[in-house]
Design a protein around this motif. Structure first.
Motif, PDB file in Angstrom:
ATOM      1  N   LEU A  40       2.640   1.029   5.533  1.00 41.68           N
ATOM      2  CA  LEU A  40       2.836   2.133   4.591  1.00 41.68           C
ATOM      3  C   LEU A  40       1.550   2.805   4.128  1.00 41.68           C
ATOM      4  O   LEU A  40       1.533   3.993   3.838  1.00 41.68           O
ATOM      5  CB  LEU A  40       3.606   1.638   3.357  1.00 41.68           C
ATOM      6  N   VAL A  43      -3.403  -0.269   1.444  1.00 37.17           N
ATOM      7  CA  VAL A  43      -3.447  -1.436   0.545  1.00 37.17           C
ATOM      8  C   VAL A  43      -3.039  -2.711   1.283  1.00 37.17           C
ATOM      9  O   VAL A  43      -3.714  -3.747   1.194  1.00 37.17           O
ATOM     10  CB  VAL A  43      -2.524  -1.212  -0.679  1.00 37.17           C
ATOM     11  N   PHE A  44      -1.939  -2.647   2.029  1.00 30.45           N
ATOM     12  CA  PHE A  44      -1.397  -3.878   2.630  1.00 30.45           C
ATOM     13  C   PHE A  44      -2.303  -4.440   3.734  1.00 30.45           C
ATOM     14  O   PHE A  44      -2.539  -5.649   3.753  1.00 30.45           O
ATOM     15  CB  PHE A  44       0.046  -3.651   3.088  1.00 30.45           C
ATOM     16  N   HIS A  66      -2.401   4.807  -3.638  1.00 30.96           N
ATOM     17  CA  HIS A  66      -2.258   6.222  -3.963  1.00 30.96           C
ATOM     18  C   HIS A  66      -0.982   6.498  -4.777  1.00 30.96           C
ATOM     19  O   HIS A  66      -0.624   7.637  -4.995  1.00 30.96           O
ATOM     20  CB  HIS A  66      -2.241   7.059  -2.686  1.00 30.96           C
ATOM     21  N   ALA A  70       6.392   4.344  -2.102  1.00 26.54           N
ATOM     22  CA  ALA A  70       7.209   3.910  -0.966  1.00 26.54           C
ATOM     23  C   ALA A  70       7.521   2.414  -1.016  1.00 26.54           C
ATOM     24  O   ALA A  70       8.654   1.993  -0.745  1.00 26.54           O
ATOM     25  CB  ALA A  70       6.492   4.246   0.337  1.00 26.54           C
ATOM     26  N   CYS A  71       6.530   1.591  -1.388  1.00 26.40           N
ATOM     27  CA  CYS A  71       6.763   0.139  -1.358  1.00 26.40           C
ATOM     28  C   CYS A  71       7.710  -0.304  -2.473  1.00 26.40           C
ATOM     29  O   CYS A  71       8.302  -1.381  -2.392  1.00 26.40           O
ATOM     30  CB  CYS A  71       5.435  -0.628  -1.415  1.00 26.40           C
ATOM     31  N   PRO A  88       3.642  -0.601  -7.142  1.00 25.37           N
ATOM     32  CA  PRO A  88       2.997   0.613  -7.677  1.00 25.37           C
ATOM     33  C   PRO A  88       2.713   0.526  -9.177  1.00 25.37           C
ATOM     34  O   PRO A  88       1.633   0.909  -9.622  1.00 25.37           O
ATOM     35  CB  PRO A  88       4.012   1.727  -7.388  1.00 25.37           C
ATOM     36  N   LEU A  91      -0.140  -2.118  -9.855  1.00 25.75           N
ATOM     37  CA  LEU A  91      -1.457  -1.616  -9.436  1.00 25.75           C
ATOM     38  C   LEU A  91      -1.890  -0.431 -10.308  1.00 25.75           C
ATOM     39  O   LEU A  91      -3.084  -0.259 -10.579  1.00 25.75           O
ATOM     40  CB  LEU A  91      -1.455  -1.226  -7.954  1.00 25.75           C
ATOM     41  N   HIS A 213      -2.968   8.526   2.671  1.00 28.49           N
ATOM     42  CA  HIS A 213      -2.176   7.410   2.156  1.00 28.49           C
ATOM     43  C   HIS A 213      -1.221   7.814   1.034  1.00 28.49           C
ATOM     44  O   HIS A 213      -0.674   6.951   0.358  1.00 28.49           O
ATOM     45  CB  HIS A 213      -3.111   6.285   1.702  1.00 28.49           C
TER      46      HIS A 213
HETATM   47  S1  SF4 Z   1       2.648   2.806  -3.908  1.00 23.82           S
HETATM   48 FE1  SF4 Z   1       0.553   2.208  -3.415  1.00 23.82          FE
HETATM   49  S2  SF4 Z   1       0.734   0.187  -2.490  1.00 23.82           S
HETATM   50 FE2  SF4 Z   1       2.768   1.112  -2.435  1.00 23.82          FE
HETATM   51  S3  SF4 Z   1       2.936   2.085  -0.415  1.00 23.82           S
HETATM   52 FE3  SF4 Z   1       2.227   3.639  -1.849  1.00 23.82          FE
HETATM   53  S4  SF4 Z   1      -0.007   3.608  -1.728  1.00 23.82           S
HETATM   54 FE4  SF4 Z   1       0.757   1.687  -0.818  1.00 23.82          FE
END
Ligand code: SF4
Ligand code: SF4
Length: 385
Positions: A40, A43-44, A66, A70-71, A88, A91, A213
């Motif tokens: 995605l 980060v991962f 960013h 999505a996650c 999200p 973080l 990203h």
């Molecule tokens: S919210 Fe942050 S950690 Fe999650 S997919 Fe988007 S950029 Fe990556």
């Protein structure tokens, strides 16, 4: 506290400085076992290079995020699941705390985090009233008269005084941000040499310039629901490139003044005006779009982000561009004096509040991208440190 976590684990990890960092450690450990989201964003993959997470690692990962959302939508363990995995929001909270941790002087960070919007608006108004009041008291005609031709703006404030006041405000902002950058880089424990690595800098420039990203792995950013869209990315681009065009306009005008002896205001077809107008339009549409997306954002994704800091920065950008464009249209009328005082007040407030507001997120995110690029390079070529 976002993502309380199973069995209330947040805050119970003794080696982390804050509960948000402890929660981020818990989530990164869960994600490292799952790895469903590895495609995605950056980060991962950066997380997968680690087996344990120091505070510096977590601050780095948080600034690499960013906030595309999505996650959160893709995760089978997100609330109301008992694992309460909300990457999200957690973080975002870690990121916000890191801004305060790196701010210089530190005491200002808390003040702005709590009252950022009020301080920015009050400062802009105070400077506007001071300039307008001082000029009106000295000679009302200067404030309310019609001034045209080269040097018209400097009837209100001599050019050298303007340069001295705004140059000092700009220098203060650059110094304070520089101190923050130094604190961030030390905290994440990356060697200084990485900042001189052309390959990592170029990759980070490309990733930041395209907001690679912020696209949720290709589908787009999730905002008000699980339907991805590119609206946030588009409005970020308009804001950022609008800001850069306005910066280019100011730099060009400075060269005109000192190298060519040409004084502002310039005709509409001259380069500083064309650059400033294009940038100003971007800086009107972009911040309005971002404020709208923020308003519509899923409440779950708004967690961890301080609304005041965000709104203060976007509002200051919007007011800077609106007053600048109004000044362009009305510069040959009696309202020019008041508009110029207001524009200068807003610009001054923007400069002084920059190191303590959302402006710094772009800088820390860029630095995190530089480190991510270097880490990828090290992984591909382990012998090349
Ligand atoms: S919210 Fe942050 S950690 Fe999650 S997919 Fe988007 S950029 Fe990556
Ligand atoms: S956010 Fe959820 S789905 Fe994605 S890697 Fe972490 S635990 Fe797995």
């Amino acid at each position: 506290m976002v993502g309380a976590g199973p069995a209330g684990t947040a805050g119970s990890t003794p080696h982390h400085a804050t509960a948000a960092l402890a929660e981020a450690d818990r989530l990164m450990t869960v994600c490292n076992s799952c790895r469903y989201c590895e495609g995605l964003c950056a980060v991962f993959p950066a997380m997968e290079m680690r087996r344990s997470f120091s505070d510096g690692d977590l601050n780095y990962l948080a600034n690499l995020c960013h906030n595309c959302g999505a996650c959160y939508h893709d995760c089978q363990f997100s609330p109301p699941h008992e694992y309460a995995v909300h990457v999200p929001a957690t973080l975002a909270q870690v990121r916000t705390e890191s801004y305060a941790q790196y701010a210089w002087p530190r005491a200002f960070a808390g003040l702005f985090a709590r009252n950022g919007l009020v301080i920015a608006v009050a400062l802009a108004l105070a400077v506007t009233i001071f300039i307008a009041g001082f000029v009106a008291w000295t000679d009302p005609f200067v404030l309310f008269g019609v001034h045209v031709g080269p040097g018209a703006f400097y009837r209100l404030m001599p050019h050298n005084t303007m340069v001295a006041i705004f140059g000092l405000a700009m220098l203060y902002a650059v110094f304070a941000i520089g101190m923050g950058v130094r604190a961030f880089w030390r905290d994440i424990g990356e060697p200084e040499a990485t900042l001189r690595d052309p390959g990592s800098l170029w990759q980070a420039l490309k990733d930041a310039g395209s907001l690679r990203h912020l696209d949720g792995g290709g589908a787009g950013c999730m905002n008000e629901n699980e339907r991805p869209s590119d609206r946030r990315r588009l409005h970020h681009h308009l804001t950022f490139y609008g800001f850069m065009l306005c910066f280019a306009a100011t730099s060009t005008a400075t060269l005109y003044h000192y190298l060519l002896g040409m004084q502002a205001p310039y005709p509409w077809y001259d380069l500083p005006v064309l650059l400033g107008t294009a940038g100003g339009i971007g800086m009107v549409i972009g911040p309005i779009g971002l404020l709208r997306e923020k308003w519509r954002r899923d409440p779950g994704l708004r967690q961890g982000t301080p609304v005041g800091m965000d709104v203060a920065f976007l509002l200051m950008l919007l007011l800077t561009s609106l007053t600048g464009l109004a000044l362009l249209v009305l510069r040959a009328t009696p309202v020019m004096g008041l508009l110029l005082a207001l524009h200068l007040g807003v610009v001054f407030a923007l400069f002084v509040t920059m190191p303590y507001g959302k402006f710094v997120h772009g800088i820390y995110r860029f630095l995190a991208l530089v480190r991510a690029a270097k880490e990828r390079h090290r992984e591909l070529a382990p012998g090349d440190r």
